[in-house]
Design a protein around this motif. Structure first.
Motif, PDB file in Angstrom:
ATOM      1  N   THR A 222       0.832  -1.215   0.000  1.00 59.21           N
ATOM      2  CA  THR A 222       0.000   0.000   0.000  1.00 59.21           C
ATOM      3  C   THR A 222       0.872   1.273   0.000  1.00 59.21           C
ATOM      4  OG1 THR A 222      -0.177   0.166   2.418  1.00 59.21           O
ATOM      5  CG2 THR A 222      -1.798  -1.219   1.307  1.00 59.21           C
ATOM      6  N   HIS A 223       2.075   1.186   0.586  1.00 61.54           N
ATOM      7  CA  HIS A 223       2.974   2.357   0.583  1.00 61.54           C
ATOM      8  C   HIS A 223       3.552   2.610  -0.796  1.00 61.54           C
ATOM      9  CE1 HIS A 223       3.307   1.080   4.948  1.00 61.54           C
ATOM     10  NE2 HIS A 223       2.691   2.248   4.967  1.00 61.54           N
ATOM     11  N   LYS A 225       2.053   1.795  -3.566  1.00 57.20           N
ATOM     12  CA  LYS A 225       0.930   2.299  -4.353  1.00 57.20           C
ATOM     13  C   LYS A 225       0.692   3.777  -4.047  1.00 57.20           C
ATOM     14  CE  LYS A 225      -3.653   0.811  -5.567  1.00 57.20           C
ATOM     15  NZ  LYS A 225      -4.854   0.075  -5.192  1.00 57.20           N
ATOM     16  N   GLY A 226       0.693   4.115  -2.751  1.00 56.72           N
ATOM     17  CA  GLY A 226       0.415   5.489  -2.338  1.00 56.72           C
ATOM     18  C   GLY A 226       1.473   6.465  -2.820  1.00 56.72           C
ATOM     19  N   ASP A 229       1.254   6.889  -6.563  1.00 55.95           N
ATOM     20  CA  ASP A 229       0.038   7.658  -6.825  1.00 55.95           C
ATOM     21  C   ASP A 229       0.291   9.153  -6.571  1.00 55.95           C
ATOM     22  OD1 ASP A 229      -2.774   7.524  -7.524  1.00 55.95           O
ATOM     23  OD2 ASP A 229      -3.138   8.249  -5.477  1.00 55.95           O
ATOM     24  N   TYR A 230       0.995   9.443  -5.475  1.00 52.82           N
ATOM     25  CA  TYR A 230       1.350  10.837  -5.160  1.00 52.82           C
ATOM     26  C   TYR A 230       2.191  11.436  -6.281  1.00 52.82           C
ATOM     27  CZ  TYR A 230       4.628  14.363  -3.385  1.00 52.82           C
ATOM     28  OH  TYR A 230       5.421  15.472  -3.254  1.00 52.82           O
TER      29      TYR A 230
ATOM     30  N   SER B 374      -4.171   3.219  -0.968  1.00 53.96           N
ATOM     31  CA  SER B 374      -2.928   3.941  -1.239  1.00 53.96           C
ATOM     32  C   SER B 374      -2.513   4.699   0.007  1.00 53.96           C
ATOM     33  CB  SER B 374      -3.146   4.948  -2.368  1.00 53.96           C
ATOM     34  OG  SER B 374      -3.239   4.280  -3.592  1.00 53.96           O
ATOM     35  N   ARG B 375      -1.267   4.488   0.438  1.00 53.70           N
ATOM     36  CA  ARG B 375      -0.773   5.228   1.608  1.00 53.70           C
ATOM     37  C   ARG B 375       0.595   5.808   1.262  1.00 53.70           C
ATOM     38  NH1 ARG B 375      -1.901   0.040   4.579  1.00 53.70           N
ATOM     39  NH2 ARG B 375      -4.022   0.230   5.359  1.00 53.70           N
TER      40      ARG B 375
END
Lengths: 345, 662
Positions: A222-223, A225-226, A229-230, B374-375
Motif C-alpha cells: 500500500t505504501h 501504491k500510495g 500515486d502521489y 494507497s498510503r
C-alpha cells in the motif's frame, strides 16, 4: 493684492492648455529669482512679527501649491515625437538559451520527491556487475547479463565484483544506498544515465532513469501504491489514476508494472468515437516496480525478516514525453544535439 | 515473450460464458497481460505477454490455470488434466512392446527425455479443428504429424520433436556437444554453422540429425512417405539452448520455452496427448515401450509461512480462509495451523515460488491490487550526503545561469569513437573501451566533453550563426578508475569571451581567487590557459585549432565541476562599505610576457595599503589596458599624495617604474 487674489490669478492661468515652454515661463514668473513668490516674501519686512509668521506661512503654502500644480501639469505633458518611432521594431536580439528537456524533468522529479523527504543520490555509471546484477538477485547465467543486453568494458575482472559494465539501470544504486546508510530507514531517489545496447527510433543506447527506494519496518504494497500515486498526481495531474499489474523482475517480489490512465481519452480507451491511438484501452505503461526482494535486502546488509521495502525505476524520457503529450517520432533526437529541437525548450 | 492463443481452445480447459473482452481485461489485472484481442471467424485470438518467470503459463493449459484463480467457480469451470491421470499406469500400457531404438544422453544436456516409437502412421492433412486453431494463432499447417507436434506444444507448453525413425541410421540417437565447427541443415532447409558447445543429436552413422531444442535436422525429418516415427519429449539444459539460439538468431517457440526453464512433469501429459492424437489422426499405433530418462524426479516444495507476516507485507488483513482459497485455486495445497501456513507448491511453479514474498504476490494479485488502499510512505528524516547535495544545487544553478546567458544545453552520448580521440591527440589505450560496441561511433568512454560539443557545432552548421553550447556530464577514466563531473562550454567567439563566461560563473559562485595561466594543450591553439582556483588547476580554456567555413574561431572551456562546487561559497562575507571618500586612480599598462594582468592584480592586493578594489576599464588590442584602482580607509580620508605613493610602489614592484611619471 491679497494672496488669495494671486492664487485666483494663478488658477486662471493654468486653466488654459499650456505647452512645455509656456509652463516653463510660468514657473519662472512665479518661482523665479524675481518671481511673484520672492516679491511676496519681500513684503514681509514691513510687518509685525506676529503677522510675519502668519503671512509667511500663507506665502509658503501658496508656494507649495504652485510647485505641486506645476509638477502635476508637467507630468501630464505629452512630448511630441521628434523622430520616426515604431515601438514594435525588434531592433536588438538577445539570444535565448535553452535547457535540455531532461534537465527540466530531473528538476521537477527531484522536487516532487524532496517534498516527501526522499533524498536525491547519484551513483556510478561505470559500475561493477556485482551492484548491477549479483547483488540484485540476477544470477550469472541470466540473459540480462549477456553482452547483447548490457555493455561490458574491457577491464580486468574483479574477484569479488565481477566485470566492469555500464549500468543498465539505476537499480545498482539500491544496494549502494543501503550500504551507505548502514541501516534503515532508507528514502532514496536516484537519478542517473543508464546504458543498453539498443539503438533505434524507440531506444537510445544511453537514457535516464529515476529510481525510488524506501526501506523501513512495516513497509508494504500500500505504501508503494500510495507513493507512486502521489508522484503521478503531482507530475501528471490530479485526475490521473494508476493501476498495478503483476510482473516479474528478479530484484522485486512481488513485482508490478505500473500503468497510468491516459489523458487523451480520460482512461476510457475511446476518443472521438474511435479507439484511442495514444494508449492501450485507456492505460499507458509507466514502468516497473515492486517490493524489494529479500535477497537484495540481504545484499545491502538488511534483515528481510525485520524490514521490508519497495522500489521502482522509471524512464525519464518516457515520463517526460507522456507528461507533455509530445509526439517525438524518433527518441534519438534527445541526444542528437540538434539545436532546432533543443532550442524549443 | 508474447504468445498467441485462441479463446475457443482455452475453453477446452476453462469453460466459461464470459465475453473475450471481459476475460482478457480481468485476467490482465491478476496474471498474464492480454495485450490485444483479434476476431478470427467464430473465435478470438489473444496476444498475451508472458513474463520470464511464468513460462509455465505460456500455453492453453497455463492460461486456463490462471483463469481458474482469477474467476470465481460460478464464472467458469476448470478441467485439470493431471488430477486423475496416472502416468505409471499409462506407461504400463506399453509394456511388452520392446525397444527398437537406442538413445544416449549427456547428463548435463537434459533433465528429462521421454521417447516412444509409433508405426503405421499415414502422413496427410490435419483434422479441421487442429488446422483451424493453428491457423488462428499464426502457425502454418504442414501435415498431421508436424501439426500435432505443434498443437501439443501450444496446448501444454511442452516442446517436442518427432523423427522419422527409419531415417535415423541404425535407429541410434546420441547426444553430444559440438567440438569443432560443423554445419547442419535444418528442417526449413537452411544450413547453419554450429560451434563448440552446441547441443546436438547424431545418428548411428554420426550424421547430425537434430539441433537440440531449437530445430530438427532435415536428415531425419518427417516426410510424405514416413511410416515409423519416434516421438520425443525432452527438457533440455536451458543455458545451452539459449546460447545457441541467440548466437544463430533462430528464435523458435521451442527454443524460447526451453531457455526459460520448463518443468519436467508436464512432459508426461504431453506424451499421452501426443499418443492419443497420433493414433486418432495419423492412424499410428505404439511400436515400443515408453523410454523415460528422469534422473532426479520432482519432489514437491513446501513453504512454511506465518499468517501475520503475509498480511503485514500486503498491507491489508485478508482472512486466513481467503488466502487458502486463493492459493488452492492457483494449484497450491494449503495446511493451516492457527498462524502457521504450510504451502505445497504445484510442480509447474517449482521454478518461481520459494519464499513468503512469492506467496504474498500470489495472494495479493488474485485478491486484487486495485482493492489495496494507497498510503504515503511514513515520513522520516534520512541524512543526505552533503557534498552530493551541494553538487546537485550548483548543477541546477549553473545550468540556469548559462541558459539565461543564451547558451543551449546539449546532452551527448557518454561514448565516443577512436577517430575523435586521435583527432584530439589522445591515446586510445588509456580509454575505457566497450567490448562489444553497437557502433564504432560509440566504442570508448569519453574523457573530454568538448569534442562532442564541437561535433554538435559541425552537425548544426547552417542552422545557427552563433554557437553557445554547454554540457554538464561525467567523464570516465581508466587509470585510476574514476568518474568526474565536468562542465564544458563551446562558443563561436574568441578566447576572451570564453574566459569572461568562466569568470562570470566563478564570481556567481563567489569564487574570486582564480587565475588563467598560459598552457600547452596540443589540441588547443596558442590562446589557451589552465584555469587555476586557489592554486589548483581545475580545467582549461582556449581556442580550438579546428574551425568551420562559417565559423573561424571556436573557443572551449572544460572544468572539473565537483572541484569547482567544493570551492563555491553560498553567501560571501560582506565587505564593509567605505566610510570615507573613495579615491580612484587610473593607470595605463602595456602587458608583456613578464607582466601579466594577474601579476598586477596579485601584487597590488598583496602590497598596496588601503586598496579597496580594482577593475579593468579599457583594453586596446589585448595588450594595452587601463586599470582603475580604488583606495579608501576606514579611519580617515586619504590624501592624493598617499595614493600616488602606493601606486609608485606598485610600478616599482612590477619593475616598470621607468615607464611612468606621476
Amino acid at each position: 493684492m491679497d494672496i488669495s487674489d494671486y492664487k485666483q490669478r494663478f488658477d486662471q492661468r493654468i486653466k488654459q492648455k499650456l505647452s512645455k515652454s509656456e509652463l516653463e515661463a510660468l514657473k519662472v514668473e512665479y518661482l523665479g529669482r524675481k518671481g511673484i513668490i520672492r516679491q511676496l516674501f519681500s513684503t514681509l519686512a514691513g510687518l509685525s512679527s506676529l503677522d510675519k509668521k502668519k503671512v509667511g506661512q500663507q506665502i509658503n503654502e501658496f508656494k507649495f501649491y504652485i510647485e505641486q500644480k506645476l509638477s502635476e501639469l508637467n507630468s501630464k505633458l505629452v512630448e511630441p515625437t521628434q523622430e520616426f518611432f515604431d515601438p514594435s521594431l525588434p531592433k536588438i536580439k538577445i539570444k535565448k538559451g535553452s535547457l535540455h528537456p531532461i534537465t527540466y524533468a530531473v528538476e521537477e522529479i527531484s522536487s516532487i520527491f524532496s517534498k516527501i523527504s526522499f533524498v536525491r543520490m547519484s551513483y556510478n555509471e561505470v559500475e561493477w556487475e556485482f551492484y548491477s546484477f549479483s547483488a540484485l538477485n540476477i544470477p550469472a547465467d541470466h540473459p540480462a547479463r549477456d553482452d547483447v543486453e548490457t555493455f561490458f568494458l574491457d577491464y580486468p575482472e574483479d574477484k569479488k565484483y565481477g566485470h566492469l559494465i555500464l549500468s543498465p539501470h539505476t537499480s545498482s544504486g539500491q544496494v549502494r544506498e543501503m550500504l551507505r546508510l548502514k541501516q534503515p530507514p532508507v528514502r532514496m531517489i536516484n537519478i542517473a544515465k543508464c546504458y543498453r545496447p539498443n539503438w533505434d527510433t524507440t531506444h537510445t543506447p544511453m537514457f535516464h532513469q529515476f529510481e525510488g527506494l524506501c526501506i523501513d519496518k512495516g513497509i508494504n504494497i500500500t505504501h508503494l501504491k500510495g507513493t507512486i500515486d502521489y508522484f503521478v498526481k503531482q507530475y501528471f495531474g490530479e485526475n490521473r489514476q494508476i493501476r498495478l499489474r503483476p510482473y516479474d523482475f528478479r530484484f522485486t517480489e512481488p513485482s508490478f508494472e505500473i500503468d497510468i490512465s491516459c489523458a487523451v481519452c480520460s482512461g476510457t480507451g475511446i476518443y472521438n468515437e474511435e479507439k484511442c491511438r495514444v494508449c492501450k484501452s485507456g492505460w499507458l505503461e509507466l514502468g516497473g516496480s515492486g517490493m524489494v526482494h529479500p535477497y537484495v535486502l540481504r545484499s545491502g546488509g538488511i534483515d528481510p525478516d525485520i524490514y521490508s521495502g519497495w522500489a521502482f525505476g522509471f524512464g525519464i524520457e518516457r515520463v517526460f514525453l507522456m507528461k507533455e503529450g509530445l509526439q517525438v517520432d524518433d527518441l534519438r533526437v534527445f541526444y542528437s544535439g540538434d539545436l532546432r529541437f533543443l532550442s524549443e525548450f | 515473450m508474447n504468445i498467441k492463443l485462441s479463446y475457443n481452445w482455452i475453453q477446452d480447459y476453462f469453460k466459461t460464458d464470459l465475453s473475450a473482452q471481459d476475460f482478457a481485461d480481468r485476467l490482465s489485472l491478476v496474471g498474464p497481460s492480454i495485450e490485444r484481442i483479434e476476431k478470427f471467424s467464430d473465435d478470438f485470438v489473444f496476444d498475451i505477454e508472458i513474463t520470464p518467470n511464468r513460462v509455465d503459463m505460456a500455453c492453453v493449459l497455463g492460461i486456463a490455470q490462471e483463469a481458474n484463480a482469477a474467476f470465481s467457480s460460478s464464472e467458469g469451470k476448470f478441467f485439470n488434466p493431471f488430477a486423475k491421470f496416472n502416468y505409471s499406469k499409462f506407461k504400463q500400457g506399453f509394456s511388452g512392446l520392446g525397444q527398437n531404438f537406442e538413445i544416449s544422453l549427456l547428463s548435463d544436456g537434459a533433465t528429462r527425455y521421454i521417447a516412444v516409437a509409433f508405426s503405421g502412421v499415414r502422413v496427410g492433412p490435419s483434422p479441421d479443428f487442429i488446422a483451424k486453431r493453428l491457423t488462428a494463432v499464426g502457425i502454418k499447417t504442414i501435415n498431421n504429424i508436424v501439426d500435432i507436434s505443434n498443437y501439443v506444444m501450444l496446448e501444454l507448453g511442452q516442446p517436442n520433436h518427432i523423427f522419422d525413425l527409419n531415417r535415423i541410421a541404425k535407429a541410434e540417437l546420441k547426444m553430444k556437444r559440438i567440438e569443432k565447427p560443423e554445419k547442419i541443415t535444418l528442417l526449413d532447409n537452411r544450413t547453419v554453422r554450429l560451434e563448440k558447445g552446441d547441443l546436438v543429436f547424431i545418428d548411428g552413422d554420426k550424421r547430425l540429425v537434430d539441433l537440440c531444442g531449437i530445430m530438427g535436422g532435415s536428415l531425419s525429418s518427417v516426410v510424405d512417405q514416413t511410416e515409423t516415427i519416434l516421438i520425443t519429449v525432452p527438457v533440455y539444459d536451458k543455458l545451452s539452448i539459449r546460447r545457441t539460439s541467440m548466437r544463430l538468431g533462430i528464435r523458435t517457440d521451442a527454443a524460447v520455452l526451453f531457455e526459460k526453464g520448463i518443468d519436467e512433469e508436464r512432459s508426461e501429459w504431453a506424451v499421452k496427448l501426443l499418443c492419443d492424437l497420433l493414433s486418432k489422426y495419423a492412424g499410428g499405433r505404439p511400436a515400443s515401450e515408453i523410454w523415460d530418462f528422469y534422473p532426479e524426479p520432482y519432489k514437491p516444495i513446501k513453504i512454511k509461512s506465518d499468517y501475520q507476516r503475509i498480511v503485514e507485507l500486503i498491507g491489508v488483513k485478508i482472512s486466513r480462509d481467503q488466502i487458502k482459497t486463493i492459493l488452492e485455486r492457483l494449484g497450491f495445497a494449503v495446511e493451516i495451523d492457527s498462524d502457521k501456513f504450510v504451502i505445497t507448491v504445484p510442480f509447474y511453479r517449482k521454478n518461481d515460488i520459494a519464499t513468503v514474498q512469492d506467496i504474498v504476490e500470489e495472494t495479493a494479485r488474485v485478491y486484487g491490487y486495485h482493492k489495496l488502499p494507497s498510503r504515503l510512505s511514513p515520513f522520516v528524516l534520512v541524512k543526505a550526503d552533503e557534498k552530493i547535495e551541494k553538487v546537485f544545487e550548483y548543477q541546477s544553478r549553473v545550468k540556469h545561469l548559462l541558459a539565461d546567458l543564451g547558451f543551449n544545453e546539449v546532452m551527448n552520448y557518454s561514448m565516443t569513437d577512436e577517430q575523435t580521440i586521435k583527432k584530439f591527440r589522445e591515446d586510445v589505450n588509456n580509454y575505457l573501451k566497450i567490448t562489444v560496441p553497437i557502433s564504432k561511433r560509440l566504442e570508448y568512454m569519453r574523457q573530454y566533453l568538448f569534442p562532442s560539443l564541437f561535433d554538435n557545432a559541425v552537425a548544426n552548421q547552417g542552422f545557427v550563426d552563433e554557437f553557445k553550447l554547454f554540457e554538464l556530464a561525467k567523464v570516465y577514466f581508466k587509470k585510476p578508475l574514476v568518474e568526474e563531473l565536468r562542465l564544458s562550454i563551446l562558443t563561436s567567439a574568441d578566447y576572451y569571451y570564453q574566459q569572461a563566461v568562466v569568470r562570470h560563473i566563478f564570481e556567481s559562485f563567489n569564487i574570486y581567487d582564480y587565475d588563467f595561466v598560459q598552457s600547452q594543450y596540443s589540441f588547443l591553439a596558442s590562446r589557451q590557459a589552465d584555469i587555476i582556483v586557489k592554486n589548483k588547476v581545475i580545467g582549461f580554456c582556449g581556442e580550438l585549432k579546428e574551425s568551420l567555413p562559417d565559423t573561424k574561431v571556436f573557443s572551449v572551456s572544460e572544468v572539473n565541476f565537483e572541484a569547482l562546487v567544493e570551492l563555491a561559497v553560498k553567501i560571501k562575507a560582506v565587505k564593509p562599505l567605505p566610510k570615507y571618500a573613495v579615491i580612484k586612480f587610473d593607470l595605463n599598462f602595456e602587458l608583456t610576457d613578464n607582466l601579466k594582468f594577474s601579476d598586477i592584480k596579485t601584487t597590488a592586493f598583496k602590497h598596496l595599503k588601503n586598496l579597496y578594489d580594482l577593475e579593468v576599464v579599457d583594453v586596446y588590442k589585448n595588450k594595452r589596458l587601463t586599470i582603475r584602482f580604488f583606495f579608501t580607509s576606514f579611519d580617515k580620508n586619504l590624501t592624493e599624495e598617499f595614493v600616488k605613493k602606493q601606486m609608485r610602489k606598485l610600478v616599482d614592484l612590477l619593475g616598470v617604474s621607468d615607464k611612468f611619471n606621476f
